[in-house]
Design an enzyme around this catalytic site. Structure first.
Site, PDB file in Angstrom:
ATOM      1  N   ARG A  12      -4.233 -10.002   4.112  1.00 26.11           N
ATOM      2  CA  ARG A  12      -4.696 -11.323   4.568  1.00 26.11           C
ATOM      3  C   ARG A  12      -3.539 -12.237   4.964  1.00 26.11           C
ATOM      4  NH1 ARG A  12      -9.067 -10.232   0.588  1.00 26.11           N
ATOM      5  NH2 ARG A  12     -11.006 -10.195   1.793  1.00 26.11           N
ATOM      6  N   GLY A  39      -3.092  -1.345  -7.275  1.00 23.66           N
ATOM      7  CA  GLY A  39      -2.002  -2.311  -7.345  1.00 23.66           C
ATOM      8  C   GLY A  39      -2.249  -3.385  -8.383  1.00 23.66           C
ATOM      9  N   GLN A  40      -1.157  -3.787  -9.022  1.00 24.30           N
ATOM     10  CA  GLN A  40      -1.236  -4.912  -9.972  1.00 24.30           C
ATOM     11  C   GLN A  40      -1.550  -6.216  -9.238  1.00 24.30           C
ATOM     12  OE1 GLN A  40       2.285  -5.811 -12.564  1.00 24.30           O
ATOM     13  NE2 GLN A  40       1.645  -7.903 -12.069  1.00 24.30           N
ATOM     14  N   HIS A  98       0.843  -1.207   0.000  1.00 21.80           N
ATOM     15  CA  HIS A  98       0.000   0.000   0.000  1.00 21.80           C
ATOM     16  C   HIS A  98       0.877   1.256   0.000  1.00 21.80           C
ATOM     17  CE1 HIS A  98      -2.808  -2.858   2.240  1.00 21.80           C
ATOM     18  NE2 HIS A  98      -3.588  -2.442   1.260  1.00 21.80           N
TER      19      HIS A  98
HETATM   20  P1  AMP Z   1      -6.701  -3.470  -0.351  1.00 27.24           P
HETATM   21  O1  AMP Z   1      -6.457  -2.702   0.897  1.00 27.24           O
HETATM   22  O2  AMP Z   1      -6.379  -4.920  -0.254  1.00 27.24           O
HETATM   23  O3  AMP Z   1      -8.057  -3.177  -0.958  1.00 27.24           O
HETATM   24  O4  AMP Z   1      -5.661  -2.900  -1.401  1.00 27.24           O
HETATM   25  C1  AMP Z   1      -5.603  -1.541  -1.700  1.00 27.24           C
HETATM   26  C2  AMP Z   1      -4.710  -1.347  -2.888  1.00 27.24           C
HETATM   27  O5  AMP Z   1      -3.396  -1.832  -2.581  1.00 27.24           O
HETATM   28  C3  AMP Z   1      -5.186  -2.126  -4.119  1.00 27.24           C
HETATM   29  O6  AMP Z   1      -5.034  -1.312  -5.279  1.00 27.24           O
HETATM   30  C4  AMP Z   1      -4.257  -3.309  -4.135  1.00 27.24           C
HETATM   31  O7  AMP Z   1      -4.063  -3.850  -5.426  1.00 27.24           O
HETATM   32  C5  AMP Z   1      -2.982  -2.689  -3.617  1.00 27.24           C
HETATM   33  N1  AMP Z   1      -2.075  -3.720  -3.096  1.00 27.24           N
HETATM   34  C6  AMP Z   1      -2.396  -4.729  -2.259  1.00 27.24           C
HETATM   35  N2  AMP Z   1      -1.316  -5.514  -2.056  1.00 27.24           N
HETATM   36  C7  AMP Z   1      -0.303  -4.994  -2.773  1.00 27.24           C
HETATM   37  C8  AMP Z   1       1.061  -5.357  -2.977  1.00 27.24           C
HETATM   38  N3  AMP Z   1       1.593  -6.420  -2.415  1.00 27.24           N
HETATM   39  N4  AMP Z   1       1.821  -4.579  -3.783  1.00 27.24           N
HETATM   40  C9  AMP Z   1       1.280  -3.469  -4.367  1.00 27.24           C
HETATM   41  N5  AMP Z   1      -0.006  -3.075  -4.225  1.00 27.24           N
HETATM   42  C10 AMP Z   1      -0.780  -3.829  -3.437  1.00 27.24           C
END
Ligand code: AMP
Length: 279
Positions: free
Chosen positions: A187, A147-148, A37
């Site tokens: 997670r 994020g990808q 993030h």
């Molecule tokens: P989330 O909090 O899981 O909804 O993720 C928020 C953003 O962080 C989303 O755009 C995800 O794709 C990105 N993200 C999650 N894990 C990673 C990671 N390991 N590397 C880069 N971006 C990430």
């Protein structure tokens, strides 16, 4: 760094910046922040004058038997980390701010939402486009970074922005991994130390499969072999080698390939992918 708990506080910050001619980059998150993030916030800083990060666990993108009620909440540490990254504003709305009484969204995710994660999470991407569109409405950013790691989500958001002609540039952030290769994820907190070690096999398998794809060896047996390896430790939801732009089968016109997988390790669902030029 301002912490805005309601739409009005955020709107005031945004309109002050707009009056100063500043551009705004937005990074949506569900909290439980990690270095993945934070890398998106660094990218955001490079692409706009001001950076807004949202922390909102969106109920509409979770299925009935998923982990909405137990989703990690680390708000205090999240805010410390975001401040250290020189984020300008953090938006931490409650459900009523994002979905006021009587609010109804009829938005549906586009064709790129079909298959892969949707097969096991029906309606998930509808929830994603609804919340992202709503946050875009409230924040009105120039740029938003995704994020990808959530590759299908990235394509679904790009499709929404394209089809609705929203004046927002969507940038993608590289996957940040542990030294072990495991893709960082909120997670991962659910995994024991032993499970974290096992989970490193996901990236190893993806990397091996990429080598097979690049060497033009027969794909079907290689995918079958990778699935056999993964199934020793994981329950596989999908492992697919697809055109990275269409998420359809590879053709002669395919320029970029995505190898995507979703697996369960115990009760924890993990996703990962690699995207590369066909060569
Ligand atoms: P989330 O909090 O899981 O909804 O993720 C928020 C953003 O962080 C989303 O755009 C995800 O794709 C990105 N993200 C999650 N894990 C990673 C990671 N390991 N590397 C880069 N971006 C990430």
């Amino acid at each position: 760094m301002q912490v805005c708990v309601n739409n009005q506080q955020l709107a005031e910050a945004v309109s002050m910046w707009r009056a100063q001619g500043k551009t705004i980059a937005f990074v949506p998150t569900m909290g439980g922040l990690h270095a993945g993030h934070l890398s998106l916030t660094h990218q955001a800083k490079k692409n706009a004058d001001k950076v807004v990060v949202s922390i909102f666990v969106n109920p509409t993108q979770f299925g009935e038997n998923e982990d909405f009620d137990n989703y990690p909440n680390t708000l205090e540490q999240d805010l410390i980390q975001l401040k250290a990254c020189q984020v300008d504003a953090v938006f931490t709305p409650d459900k009523g701010q994002v979905y006021p009484d009587g609010f109804e969204s009829h938005l549906k995710a586009g064709s790129l939402s079909q298959g892969l994660c949707s097969d096991s999470r029906p309606g998930h991407f509808d929830g994603v486009v609804q919340v992202v569109h709503r946050l875009f409405e409230i924040i009105k950013p120039d740029v938003a970074i995704f994020g990808q790691k959530d590759y299908q989500q990235l394509l679904v958001i790009r499709q929404m922005v394209r089809e609705m002609s929203l004046p927002i540039e969507i940038l993608s952030g590289d996957i940040v991994r542990e030294d072990s290769g495991l893709a960082m994820s909120t997670r991962n907190q659910y995994l024991s130390t032993e499970e974290q070690e096992i989970a490193t096999k996901i990236y190893q398998v993806l990397t091996q499969l990429k080598q097979v794809v690049l060497s033009s060896e027969a794909l079907a047996p290689a995918i079958a072999h990778s699935k056999a390896v993964l199934s020793q430790d994981f329950k596989i939801e999908y492992l697919s080698v697809l055109d990275a732009n269409t998420l359809k089968s590879i053709t002669d016109n395919t320029a970029q390939i995505a190898i995507l997988c979703a697996v369960f390790l115990g009760s924890t669902r993990l996703i990962d992918n690699i995207v590369f030029d066909k060569g």
